[in-house]
Design an enzyme around this catalytic site. Structure first.
Site, mmCIF file in Angstrom:
data_model
loop_
_atom_site.group_PDB
_atom_site.id
_atom_site.type_symbol
_atom_site.label_atom_id
_atom_site.label_comp_id
_atom_site.label_asym_id
_atom_site.label_seq_id
_atom_site.Cartn_x
_atom_site.Cartn_y
_atom_site.Cartn_z
ATOM 1 C CB SER A 143 9.419 -7.135 -2.799
ATOM 2 O OG SER A 143 10.502 -6.521 -2.132
ATOM 3 C CE1 TYR A 156 6.880 -6.413 2.372
ATOM 4 C CE2 TYR A 156 9.155 -6.666 1.666
ATOM 5 C CZ TYR A 156 7.883 -6.154 1.463
ATOM 6 O OH TYR A 156 7.628 -5.388 0.337
HETATM 7 N N1 LIG Z 1 7.824 0.671 -0.907
HETATM 8 C C1 LIG Z 1 8.772 -0.210 -1.214
HETATM 9 O O1 LIG Z 1 9.985 0.022 -1.024
HETATM 10 C C2 LIG Z 1 8.389 -1.514 -1.829
HETATM 11 C C3 LIG Z 1 9.410 -2.288 -2.413
HETATM 12 C C4 LIG Z 1 9.081 -3.500 -3.002
HETATM 13 C C5 LIG Z 1 7.768 -3.932 -3.012
HETATM 14 N N2 LIG Z 1 6.793 -3.173 -2.416
HETATM 15 C C6 LIG Z 1 5.432 -3.709 -2.473
HETATM 16 O O2 LIG Z 1 4.605 -2.775 -3.124
HETATM 17 C C7 LIG Z 1 3.245 -2.990 -2.717
HETATM 18 C C8 LIG Z 1 2.617 -1.661 -2.358
HETATM 19 O O3 LIG Z 1 3.313 -1.098 -1.260
HETATM 20 P P1 LIG Z 1 3.582 0.472 -1.119
HETATM 21 O O4 LIG Z 1 5.036 0.631 -0.913
HETATM 22 O O5 LIG Z 1 2.904 1.217 -2.193
HETATM 23 O O6 LIG Z 1 2.912 0.724 0.319
HETATM 24 P P2 LIG Z 1 1.717 1.697 0.777
HETATM 25 O O7 LIG Z 1 1.606 1.506 2.240
HETATM 26 O O8 LIG Z 1 1.933 3.057 0.223
HETATM 27 O O9 LIG Z 1 0.455 1.039 0.078
HETATM 28 C C9 LIG Z 1 -0.154 -0.124 0.565
HETATM 29 C C10 LIG Z 1 -1.607 -0.121 0.193
HETATM 30 O O10 LIG Z 1 -2.197 -1.337 0.654
HETATM 31 C C11 LIG Z 1 -3.371 -1.039 1.379
HETATM 32 N N3 LIG Z 1 -3.572 -2.095 2.374
HETATM 33 C C12 LIG Z 1 -2.724 -2.499 3.371
HETATM 34 N N4 LIG Z 1 -3.283 -3.511 4.042
HETATM 35 C C13 LIG Z 1 -4.479 -3.760 3.465
HETATM 36 C C14 LIG Z 1 -5.523 -4.691 3.704
HETATM 37 N N5 LIG Z 1 -5.439 -5.594 4.703
HETATM 38 N N6 LIG Z 1 -6.614 -4.651 2.909
HETATM 39 C C15 LIG Z 1 -6.718 -3.748 1.907
HETATM 40 N N7 LIG Z 1 -5.757 -2.858 1.626
HETATM 41 C C16 LIG Z 1 -4.670 -2.858 2.402
HETATM 42 C C17 LIG Z 1 -3.147 0.336 1.984
HETATM 43 O O11 LIG Z 1 -4.403 0.939 2.277
HETATM 44 C C18 LIG Z 1 -2.429 1.004 0.807
HETATM 45 O O12 LIG Z 1 -3.380 1.419 -0.156
HETATM 46 C C19 LIG Z 1 3.332 -4.008 -1.575
HETATM 47 O O13 LIG Z 1 3.047 -5.292 -2.093
HETATM 48 C C20 LIG Z 1 4.781 -3.939 -1.139
HETATM 49 O O14 LIG Z 1 5.205 -5.134 -0.527
HETATM 50 C C21 LIG Z 1 7.079 -1.979 -1.841
#
Ligand SMILES: NC(=O)c1ccc[n+]([C@@H]2O[C@H](COP(=O)([O-])OP(=O)(O)OC[C@H]3O[C@@H](n4cnc5c(N)ncnc54)[C@H](O)[C@@H]3O)[C@@H](O)[C@H]2O)c1
Length: 270
Positions: A143, A156
């Site tokens: 991130s 986080y």
């Molecule tokens: N959305 C943003 O702005 C953003 C920015 C930077 C980084 N990220 C990173 O991107 C990655 C994906 O996040 P996203 O934004 O797509 O969120 P999201 O909530 O859409 O997806 C998260 C996924 O992780 C799964 N998950 C959560 N906890 C779990 C567990 N204990 N076991 C198995 N699966 C689990 C959920 O079922 C889902 O499929 C993460 O690492 C997040 O930190 C997101």
């Protein structure tokens, strides 16, 4: 011919915003993909959409046995594993240290770190033997919060920073057999959820009022990312032909956080 023809990947959190964009793009590039996530309904929907190109495993990344099951199911369905994508994580709704009651701290810390950090390490541990067989690679979703303050709360941001060290140490330990890299997205249009109970105002990330405008204003490229904006980086890093000498590297996909201008200064609190 895609960039990942006849390749096999395992993606954790592959039903989520960024994870499902990676899964769809991997399939479009010719890969077979195993998807591990928590929600059975979302996993079924992805199977219906992508058919034989995917298998799904319901599980919790914080549990080693679930990671082991996911790797075993991948090998059973597709015969090998070329790329492990550690991606599942939860948010903390920008919760500051002084807003977490001391009596709640250990529980919140352990829960977030068990998913966001331990989950990546357990997935890596479960996938290592299979990846050695193929001289494969690991890719982790970091991130902008892995490098800068202010894109999340204390738990986080601390957890994402820890993953920079994890990528470097794993790349060191697993060379020359396995490449280990990361992708660091900035604010992205997904419903990323916060740890339950940490912050009573919490809503999914893309439902925070003003999220899109605030995210766009925060970076020089002036727009909120869509999940698909990041997916090509995961393809590049998985490709032996195109990134065969790339390890311990983290690609920033964040609209230019590093070159944003300083915000207005704030008065000191009394
Ligand atoms: N959305 C943003 O702005 C953003 C920015 C930077 C980084 N990220 C990173 O991107 C990655 C994906 O996040 P996203 O934004 O797509 O969120 P999201 O909530 O859409 O997806 C998260 C996924 O992780 C799964 N998950 C959560 N906890 C779990 C567990 N204990 N076991 C198995 N699966 C689990 C959920 O079922 C889902 O499929 C993460 O690492 C997040 O930190 C997101």
């Amino acid at each position: 011919m895609g960039w990942l023809n006849e390749q096999v990947a395992l993606v954790t959190g592959g039903t989520g915003g960024i994870g499902s964009a990676v899964v769809r793009r991997y399939v479009a590039e010719g890969a077979k993909v195993a998807v591990m996530a928590r929600d059975a309904t979302q996993l079924r929907q992805l199977e219906q959409e992508l058919g034989d190109a995917v298998i799904t495993v319901q599980g919790d990344v914080a549990d080693y046995r679930d990671n082991q099951r996911a790797v075993a199911a991948t090998l059973e369905a597709f015969g090998k594993l070329d790329t492990f994508v550690g991606n599942a994580a939860v948010f903390d709704y920008f919760t500051r240290l002084d807003r977490i009651a001391p009596e709640d701290f250990a529980g919140a810390f352990n829960k977030l770190f068990s998913i966001n950090v331990q989950g990546y390490l357990l997935g890596a541990q479960a996938a290592t033997a299979a990846l050695r067989e193929t001289s494969g690679s690991m890719i982790f979703t970091l991130s902008n919060s892995a490098f800068y303050a202010g894109g999340g709360g204390i738990l986080y941001v601390t957890a994402k920073h820890a993953l920079v060290g994890m990528i470097r140490q794993l790349a060191y330990e697993l060379a020359p057999d396995i490449r280990v890299n990361g992708v660091a997205p900035g604010a992205t249009n997904t419903p990323m959820k916060s740890l339950e109970g940490l912050n009573s105002r919490s809503v999914p990330l893309n439902q925070i009022p003003g999220f899109e405008a605030g995210a766009a204003q925060a970076v020089p490229l002036q727009r909120l990312a869509e999940p698909a904006d990041h997916a090509g980086h995961y393809v590049l890093l998985a490709s032996r032909e195109n990134a065969g000498l790339t390890t311990a590297n983290i690609i920033h996909s964040d609209g230019g956080w590093e070159i944003r201008s300083a915000g207005p200064s704030r008065p000191r609190s009394a």
